[in-house]
Scaffold this motif. Structure first.
Motif, PDB file in Angstrom:
ATOM      1  N   ASN A  70       5.915 -15.539 -44.378  1.00 28.99           N
ATOM      2  CA  ASN A  70       5.384 -16.896 -44.316  1.00 28.99           C
ATOM      3  C   ASN A  70       5.072 -17.307 -42.867  1.00 28.99           C
ATOM      4  O   ASN A  70       4.350 -18.263 -42.630  1.00 28.99           O
ATOM      5  N   GLN A  71       5.655 -16.579 -41.930  1.00 33.51           N
ATOM      6  CA  GLN A  71       5.407 -16.900 -40.522  1.00 33.51           C
ATOM      7  C   GLN A  71       5.089 -15.625 -39.744  1.00 33.51           C
ATOM      8  O   GLN A  71       5.911 -15.134 -38.958  1.00 33.51           O
ATOM      9  N   LYS A  74      -0.733 -15.580 -43.793  1.00 31.94           N
ATOM     10  CA  LYS A  74       0.662 -15.760 -44.190  1.00 31.94           C
ATOM     11  C   LYS A  74       0.805 -15.824 -45.711  1.00 31.94           C
ATOM     12  O   LYS A  74      -0.130 -16.220 -46.420  1.00 31.94           O
TER      13      LYS A  74
END
Lengths: 183, 178
Positions: free
Chosen positions: B62-63, B71
């Motif tokens: 996600n990052q 992402k």
């Protein structure tokens, strides 16, 4: 003649195995419609370059073209780009033209910044799916096509390959007969 | 015996064909719908969503560290009065790959779980509610990357009356006198 059941079973198993391996071999190749693109004229296209100009593949007729489909989100593509930069510089006098096709949803500005960061010294055009389809579909990136001086597809490579393989394909494309480009 | 031999051939072919279709059609990431979770009105509850990444593939976390990478992101479209309070992504793996051995990428591989915190409003009627959404991801293997994809995601929550002791709105609670 009496049929030996063991022999029949072995024959059946062998045939089955051959068919299974045949299917598996097929499925490990990218699934495209353009299975016989090699040896065929490379489909021409007209796409916008990062500088706003329109580029056609046919603009490079007479040169050996390395046509690289890539995207900013593709890490293996980033590995190849510095090689393309080097090889473009090395083989430009002999008539090599590297052409990048960005299959990206990033804006042209972002693509341009990315290319600048990578030190790209060859033109990049903004790709369209239809162009990828013309080349048999681009299921994954990087995908690279080597086009002879007379505009035919010599090779296509899917996924990251080594620099030495890229250079060998370039030399093969440069060795093809055709008029020497004046551009 | 010929029938047996034919049957063996047909079976092997069928299996191969089924496997082939599966490989071509499946996505790199699959979603396993969770069992029905009971959630109390007015209370935040966590629903774990399980995903599986096919062997040999990875997706960005996600990052992701690199700004150009896509992402992984869960987007949910809950029904009215069901609030998605928080989406918690798993801790990423810092891995390097053959295509860039000197670089560490922030990725997920194998199985991973995303925790979704849902809170039904006090006003919602007790019933089952479906939450639909999609997981945006972009997968790569050791030599190539696949275009960004959207995996449909849906799960159901069973909204039940507020848990005993929860009195967010005492004036309207039938137990306000207690």
């Amino acid at each position: 003649m009496k049929r030996d059941p063991i022999v029949l079973l072995v024959v059946a198993v062998v045939i089955s195995l051959m068919l299974v391996f045949g299917i598996q071999k097929t499925r490990h190749r990218p699934q495209h419609s353009g299975e016989k693109l090699e040896g065929q004229p490379a489909p021409d296209f007209s796409l916008s370059a990062l500088d706003g100009k329109t580029l056609k593949l046919s603009d490079f007729h007479g040169k050996a073209v390395l046509l690289n489909f890539w995207a900013t989100w593709c890490e293996p593509c980033k590995v190849e780009m510095p090689w393309f930069v080097d090889l473009q510089a090395k083989y430009r006098p002999q008539g090599l033209q590297v052409l990048g096709v960005a299959m990206d949803d990033a804006s042209p500005k972002e693509i341009s910044e990315f290319a600048k960061k990578m030190g790209v010294n060859y033109p990049i055009v903004i790709g369209k799916e239809a162009v990828g389809d013309e080349y048999g579909g681009i299921p994954y990136l990087p995908s690279t096509f080597y086009i002879s001086r007379d505009g035919k597809v010599l090779e296509r490579r899917f996924g990251l390959v080594s620099r030495s393989e890229i250079e060998a394909d370039i030399q093969k494309a440069l060795a093809t007969p055709g008029q020497v480009a004046q551009k | 015996m010929w029938r047996t031999a034919l049957l063996v051939s047909m079976l092997a072919l069928g299996l191969a064909a089924a496997d082939d279709l599966g490989l071509n059609r499946r996505s790199a990431v699959t979603f396993q719908a969770p069992e029905l979770s009971s959630v109390h009105r007015g209370t935040a509850s966590t629903v774990p969503l399980q995903f599986r990444i096919a062997s040999g593939f990875h997706i960005n976390s996600n990052q992701p560290k690199q700004e150009y990478l896509k992402k992984t992101e869960l987007k949910l479209d809950p029904p009215t009065d069901i609030v998605i309070e928080k989406i918690t992504y798993p801790e990423a793996q810092e891995l390097s790959f053959a295509f860039a051995p000197e670089e560490k990428l922030s990725v997920y591989s194998g199985n991973f779980s995303i925790q979704v915190t849902v809170r039904p409003l006090q006003s919602v009627l007790p019933a089952n509610y479906a939450v639909h959404g999609r997981l945006n991801y972009q997968a790569c293997d050791k030599a190539a990357c696949y275009p960004p994809k959207q995996l449909p995601v849906s799960f159901e929550v069973k909204v039940v009356k507020s848990a005993p002791g929860i009195k967010r709105n005492p004036a309207q609670s039938p137990h306000a006198h207690s």
